[in-house]
Design an enzyme around this catalytic site. Sequence first.
Site, mmCIF file in Angstrom:
data_model
loop_
_atom_site.group_PDB
_atom_site.id
_atom_site.type_symbol
_atom_site.label_atom_id
_atom_site.label_comp_id
_atom_site.label_asym_id
_atom_site.label_seq_id
_atom_site.Cartn_x
_atom_site.Cartn_y
_atom_site.Cartn_z
ATOM 1 N N ARG A 170 0.825 -1.232 0.000
ATOM 2 C CA ARG A 170 0.000 0.000 0.000
ATOM 3 C C ARG A 170 0.852 1.272 0.000
ATOM 4 O O ARG A 170 0.519 2.271 0.620
ATOM 5 C CB ARG A 170 -0.968 0.030 1.191
ATOM 6 C CG ARG A 170 -1.935 -1.117 1.226
ATOM 7 C CD ARG A 170 -2.923 -1.130 0.058
ATOM 8 N NE ARG A 170 -3.716 -2.323 0.129
ATOM 9 C CZ ARG A 170 -3.408 -3.473 -0.493
ATOM 10 N NH1 ARG A 170 -2.341 -3.565 -1.273
ATOM 11 N NH2 ARG A 170 -4.192 -4.526 -0.368
ATOM 12 N N SER A 220 -10.990 -1.175 3.615
ATOM 13 C CA SER A 220 -10.241 -1.524 4.834
ATOM 14 C C SER A 220 -9.650 -0.251 5.422
ATOM 15 O O SER A 220 -8.900 0.447 4.746
ATOM 16 C CB SER A 220 -9.087 -2.469 4.516
ATOM 17 O OG SER A 220 -9.611 -3.662 4.015
ATOM 18 N N GLU A 290 -4.851 2.702 6.589
ATOM 19 C CA GLU A 290 -4.646 2.580 5.141
ATOM 20 C C GLU A 290 -5.363 3.755 4.460
ATOM 21 O O GLU A 290 -4.855 4.350 3.515
ATOM 22 C CB GLU A 290 -5.229 1.244 4.651
ATOM 23 C CG GLU A 290 -5.161 1.073 3.137
ATOM 24 C CD GLU A 290 -5.533 -0.337 2.697
ATOM 25 O OE1 GLU A 290 -5.273 -1.304 3.433
ATOM 26 O OE2 GLU A 290 -6.090 -0.455 1.593
HETATM 27 C C1 LIG Z 1 -15.827 -0.898 -0.714
HETATM 28 C C2 LIG Z 1 -14.355 -0.669 -0.905
HETATM 29 C C3 LIG Z 1 -13.526 -1.741 -1.179
HETATM 30 C C4 LIG Z 1 -12.142 -1.539 -1.347
HETATM 31 N N1 LIG Z 1 -11.344 -2.599 -1.624
HETATM 32 C C5 LIG Z 1 -10.017 -2.407 -1.798
HETATM 33 C C6 LIG Z 1 -9.166 -3.521 -2.093
HETATM 34 O O1 LIG Z 1 -9.587 -4.654 -2.228
HETATM 35 N N2 LIG Z 1 -7.833 -3.265 -2.233
HETATM 36 C C7 LIG Z 1 -7.307 -2.013 -2.095
HETATM 37 O O2 LIG Z 1 -6.093 -1.846 -2.250
HETATM 38 N N3 LIG Z 1 -8.098 -0.954 -1.822
HETATM 39 C C8 LIG Z 1 -9.430 -1.119 -1.672
HETATM 40 N N4 LIG Z 1 -10.232 -0.040 -1.396
HETATM 41 C C9 LIG Z 1 -9.618 1.299 -1.229
HETATM 42 C C10 LIG Z 1 -9.483 2.111 -2.526
HETATM 43 O O3 LIG Z 1 -10.430 1.721 -3.506
HETATM 44 C C11 LIG Z 1 -8.076 2.013 -3.102
HETATM 45 O O4 LIG Z 1 -7.102 2.476 -2.163
HETATM 46 C C12 LIG Z 1 -7.913 2.846 -4.372
HETATM 47 O O5 LIG Z 1 -6.662 2.572 -4.942
HETATM 48 C C13 LIG Z 1 -8.030 4.354 -4.119
HETATM 49 O O6 LIG Z 1 -8.171 4.984 -5.377
HETATM 50 P P1 LIG Z 1 -8.976 6.358 -5.493
HETATM 51 O O7 LIG Z 1 -8.899 6.806 -6.900
HETATM 52 O O8 LIG Z 1 -10.337 6.192 -4.929
HETATM 53 O O9 LIG Z 1 -8.093 7.275 -4.575
HETATM 54 P P2 LIG Z 1 -8.603 8.476 -3.651
HETATM 55 O O10 LIG Z 1 -9.378 7.917 -2.515
HETATM 56 O O11 LIG Z 1 -9.247 9.514 -4.481
HETATM 57 O O12 LIG Z 1 -7.219 9.012 -3.094
HETATM 58 C C14 LIG Z 1 -6.414 8.195 -2.265
HETATM 59 C C15 LIG Z 1 -5.021 8.816 -2.252
HETATM 60 O O13 LIG Z 1 -4.472 8.721 -3.563
HETATM 61 C C16 LIG Z 1 -4.082 10.007 -4.031
HETATM 62 N N5 LIG Z 1 -4.349 10.036 -5.474
HETATM 63 C C17 LIG Z 1 -5.491 9.689 -6.104
HETATM 64 N N6 LIG Z 1 -5.344 9.829 -7.432
HETATM 65 C C18 LIG Z 1 -4.083 10.286 -7.630
HETATM 66 C C19 LIG Z 1 -3.332 10.633 -8.784
HETATM 67 N N7 LIG Z 1 -3.839 10.535 -10.007
HETATM 68 N N8 LIG Z 1 -2.063 11.057 -8.623
HETATM 69 C C20 LIG Z 1 -1.504 11.167 -7.393
HETATM 70 N N9 LIG Z 1 -2.192 10.860 -6.256
HETATM 71 C C21 LIG Z 1 -3.452 10.419 -6.382
HETATM 72 C C22 LIG Z 1 -4.935 11.003 -3.259
HETATM 73 O O14 LIG Z 1 -4.273 12.244 -3.160
HETATM 74 C C23 LIG Z 1 -5.048 10.306 -1.914
HETATM 75 O O15 LIG Z 1 -3.946 10.584 -1.090
HETATM 76 C C24 LIG Z 1 -11.611 -0.219 -1.236
HETATM 77 C C25 LIG Z 1 -12.468 0.858 -0.977
HETATM 78 C C26 LIG Z 1 -13.826 0.647 -0.814
HETATM 79 C C27 LIG Z 1 -14.735 1.812 -0.560
#
Ligand SMILES: Cc1cc2nc3c(=O)[nH]c(=O)nc-3n(C[C@H](O)[C@H](O)[C@H](O)COP(=O)(O)OP(=O)(O)OC[C@H]3O[C@@H](n4cnc5c(N)ncnc54)[C@H](O)[C@@H]3O)c2cc1C
Length: 297
Positions: A170, A220, A290
């Site tokens: 992560r 998580s 996380e």
């Molecule tokens: C129901 C549910 C299930 C999930 N299951 C998983 C799983 O199985 N495995 C897992 O790893 N995660 C899981 N997640 C968490 C999440 O989906 C992941 O961490 C995902 O990678 C976050 O992406 P995001 O675009 O939503 O990021 P955001 O939530 O928008 O941002 C998270 C971080 O990433 C940064 N960020 C986002 N986009 C960029 C970019 N383009 N450039 C630089 N920084 C950026 C943001 O600044 C922030 O610090 C889950 C979440 C939910 C709600």
Amino acid sequence: MKLYDLKAQGLDLQENIPLSRYTFTKTGGPAEYLAFPKNLAELKELLAAAKEEQLPVTVIGNASNLIIRDKGIKGLVIILTEMKEIKVEADKVHAQAGARIIDTSFAAGEAGLTGLEFAAGIPGSVGGAVFMNAGAYGGETKDCLESATVVTRDGEVKTYTNAELHFSYRHSLLQENGEIVIAATFALKAGDKATILDQMNYLNALRSYKQPLEYPSCGSVFKRPTGHFVGPMIIKAGLQGKQIGGAQVSTKHAGFIVNKGGATATDYLNLIHYIQKTIKEKDGIALQTEVRIIGEE
Ligand SMILES: Cc1cc2nc3c(=O)[nH]c(=O)nc-3n(C[C@H](O)[C@H](O)[C@H](O)COP(=O)(O)OP(=O)(O)OC[C@H]3O[C@@H](n4cnc5c(N)ncnc54)[C@H](O)[C@@H]3O)c2cc1C
């Protein structure tokens, strides 16, 4: 060029918008300015304008791994979900940062490419997946990412190889350097389309069986401490079902905190701190989040 000039030119820029509209937890205060660039040129213009106006810039993908404090975010918030093109070329998939990793995974599957099945149910964007090294069911972004193209806060575009991104659990280099992912290339292998799609659908069925997808959440909440599983620790500590305000430790999956209705980011944070304090006292383990916590204190 100032932000207002960009708006006058037709760029999607709004003011004082509640970010609870976009977060997966349905909590979070307002963005002072909020923009949805459609391409790199718009993104660079926004970065330059914010720099000129000395505004801090926060980048968000699909807001599925975020708790944004109730006081919101000062300065410019950029949501990348309008930069969402996905292209398959031979055994590579190129995706813009705002594309959903779920769509990217299915585009690969439809093209008979294997390697991204693990991401079929991760609700984040491609940029968020690279930033977080998202992973599930034994796969991680680092296992199939070939390269990621970023733009620095000064508008310089550069491309990193997988090795240069210093991926670990992560974690990626981007969590330290503040650069913004604009696109990623995944190197996959030819496989049997039906088998790949079956595996993706199977993993998604498993996910809906185990995770409280019927409620808003951020997935998580805590990182897995070496040698332990968070869910069982929380259950053993008697915290499953614990509720503060509208935020509750899920009764279906104790590693999740769900919004049972009307939760605030403060409810989430209070519950997170309560869990951390209890686990520290009972097991001597300092749980790290996380989920990323951002916004005005
Ligand atoms: C129901 C549910 C299930 C999930 N299951 C998983 C799983 O199985 N495995 C897992 O790893 N995660 C899981 N997640 C968490 C999440 O989906 C992941 O961490 C995902 O990678 C976050 O992406 P995001 O675009 O939503 O990021 P955001 O939530 O928008 O941002 C998270 C971080 O990433 C940064 N960020 C986002 N986009 C960029 C970019 N383009 N450039 C630089 N920084 C950026 C943001 O600044 C922030 O610090 C889950 C979440 C939910 C709600």
